[in-house]
Design a protein around this motif. Structure first.
Motif, PDB file in Angstrom:
ATOM      1  N   UNK A 289      -6.036   5.345   7.212  1.00  0.00           N
ATOM      2  CA  UNK A 289      -4.755   6.095   7.414  1.00  0.00           C
ATOM      3  C   UNK A 289      -3.672   5.150   7.511  1.00  0.00           C
ATOM      4  N   UNK A 290      -3.821   4.196   8.298  1.00  0.00           N
ATOM      5  CA  UNK A 290      -2.849   3.198   8.865  1.00  0.00           C
ATOM      6  C   UNK A 290      -2.278   2.429   7.600  1.00  0.00           C
ATOM      7  N   UNK A 291      -3.157   2.245   6.730  1.00  0.00           N
ATOM      8  CA  UNK A 291      -2.889   1.372   5.421  1.00  0.00           C
ATOM      9  C   UNK A 291      -1.979   2.283   4.689  1.00  0.00           C
ATOM     10  N   UNK A 292      -2.164   3.694   4.673  1.00  0.00           N
ATOM     11  CA  UNK A 292      -1.635   4.480   3.742  1.00  0.00           C
ATOM     12  C   UNK A 292      -0.142   4.591   4.198  1.00  0.00           C
ATOM     13  N   UNK A 293      -0.075   4.771   5.682  1.00  0.00           N
ATOM     14  CA  UNK A 293       1.063   4.955   6.098  1.00  0.00           C
ATOM     15  C   UNK A 293       2.015   3.646   5.699  1.00  0.00           C
ATOM     16  N   UNK A 294       1.471   2.458   6.032  1.00  0.00           N
ATOM     17  CA  UNK A 294       2.314   1.239   5.882  1.00  0.00           C
ATOM     18  C   UNK A 294       2.603   1.166   4.484  1.00  0.00           C
ATOM     19  N   UNK A 295       1.928   1.533   3.190  1.00  0.00           N
ATOM     20  CA  UNK A 295       2.291   1.293   2.115  1.00  0.00           C
ATOM     21  C   UNK A 295       3.646   2.435   1.890  1.00  0.00           C
ATOM     22  N   UNK A 296       3.396   3.562   2.211  1.00  0.00           N
ATOM     23  CA  UNK A 296       4.415   4.616   2.054  1.00  0.00           C
ATOM     24  C   UNK A 296       5.737   4.222   2.799  1.00  0.00           C
ATOM     25  N   UNK A 297       5.810   3.641   4.045  1.00  0.00           N
ATOM     26  CA  UNK A 297       6.874   3.198   4.504  1.00  0.00           C
ATOM     27  C   UNK A 297       7.594   2.012   3.898  1.00  0.00           C
ATOM     28  N   UNK A 298       6.607   1.162   3.528  1.00  0.00           N
ATOM     29  CA  UNK A 298       7.169  -0.130   2.753  1.00  0.00           C
ATOM     30  C   UNK A 298       8.041   0.356   1.252  1.00  0.00           C
TER      31      UNK A 298
END
Length: 315
Positions: A289-298
């Motif tokens: 989930x954290x990886x998904x959030x990081x990709x979306x924010x970038x």
């Protein structure tokens, strides 16, 4: 714009697949067996074998990954070994605390880092610039847990202004007033990251101030505050906005320590507890989930470049 979003989305999906493989592989390299954590050292071989079969841990590692990845695509991140509830529910239980903590932290970072960085750049070389730059270096070099402990010592134990630990939900009795529980941890978490934004804002503004179009604007007699706000700050923010993605990554790693120091029922603390319990599904689900959030924010950060400067070509 549309083609750029499609390309970036495709690259994000490939990155997510690669990250899921790395996450799954490394999690299963952690020493210890979750079966013995659940049953205790006195468990019989028959009990161990039965539980291992029920959890699917007797299958080949590749097959375990394919089953987990397939279920994750359907929104099923598995069942927690320790809590015996869906991983999505475990994450949801800590999401409120973590989301509110991250939001308050970003408010401190933006509200302190950018204005103070602008002030330091405007007063370059003067005592206020030297003092603010020194403060930024101090904040950036101090560990988050140290800041947190001293905030508890001074403002919670000493002055009694804020609670020292825990966080009752804002949906419980007390409502939004419960946000006072997050003030100290959000300040502790924001301190080193605000220092980074401060220094980056100052450096970016000084670089932009040397550009020819800034000198031309000043030569035309445009008021100094308009030169700063319309010509220098807006262009300097491009570099600052790009740092927000890295700041978010830093918040994720540092939140684990902060939530532990302040005993916050957030996702970071859940990860620490899950590692100690060898609760593989929870660890894998949270990191994914954290990886998904990081990709979306970038992706959002990249798209914001065009809003700040129409001359930027996303291609």
């Amino acid at each position: 714009m549309f083609r750029y979003v499609i390309r970036r989305t495709g690259a994000a999906i490939l990155t997510l697949v690669a990250a899921s493989i790395v996450i799954f592989g490394f999690i299963h390299m952690i020493p210890g067996d979750p079966v013995y954590v659940m049953l205790g050292d006195g468990a019989t071989p028959e009990q161990v074998a039965a539980l291992r079969t029920r959890l699917g841990l007797d299958e080949p590692l590749v097959l375990q990954y394919l089953i987990w990845a397939g279920n994750a695509l359907q929104g099923d991140l598995g069942q927690s070994v320790f809590f015996e509830t869906p991983v999505t529910q475990v994450i949801a239980d800590g999401a409120e605390t973590s989301i509110l903590l991250a939001t308050m932290t970003m408010v401190w970072i933006v509200g302190f880092g950018i204005p103070v960085g602008v002030l330091a750049a405007i007063r370059q070389g003067r005592w206020i610039d030297q003092g603010l730059s020194g403060l930024a270096m101090l904040l950036a070099s101090v560990p988050t847990f140290w800041v947190g402990l001293y905030l508890i010592l001074i403002f919670a134990a000493g002055l009694g202004w804020f609670p020292s630990s825990g966080f009752p939900s804002i949906f419980d009795e007390g409502g939004l007033s419960n946000l006072r529980y997050l003030i100290l941890p959000s300040i502790a978490l924001a301190a080193p990251n605000a220092a980074l934004i401060l220094r980056l804002t100052r450096a970016s503004m000084l670089d932009v101030a040397r550009e020819d179009y800034v000198r031309t604007a000043r030569a035309k007699g445009i008021k100094p505050y308009r030169v700063v706000t319309r010509h220098i700050l807006r262009n300097a923010l491009l570099a600052v906005v790009s740092a927000f993605g890295f700041t978010f990554a830093a918040l994720i790693s540092e939140a684990v320590v902060t939530e532990t120091v302040f005993a916050l029922p957030g996702v970071g603390r859940t990860v620490v507890q899950s590692i100690l319990r060898r609760d593989y599904p929870v660890i894998q689900g949270v990191i994914l989930v954290i990886v998904c959030l990081y990709l979306v924010i970038n992706l959002l950060v990249d798209l914001s470049y065009r809003m700040l400067d129409p001359r930027v070509e996303l291609e």
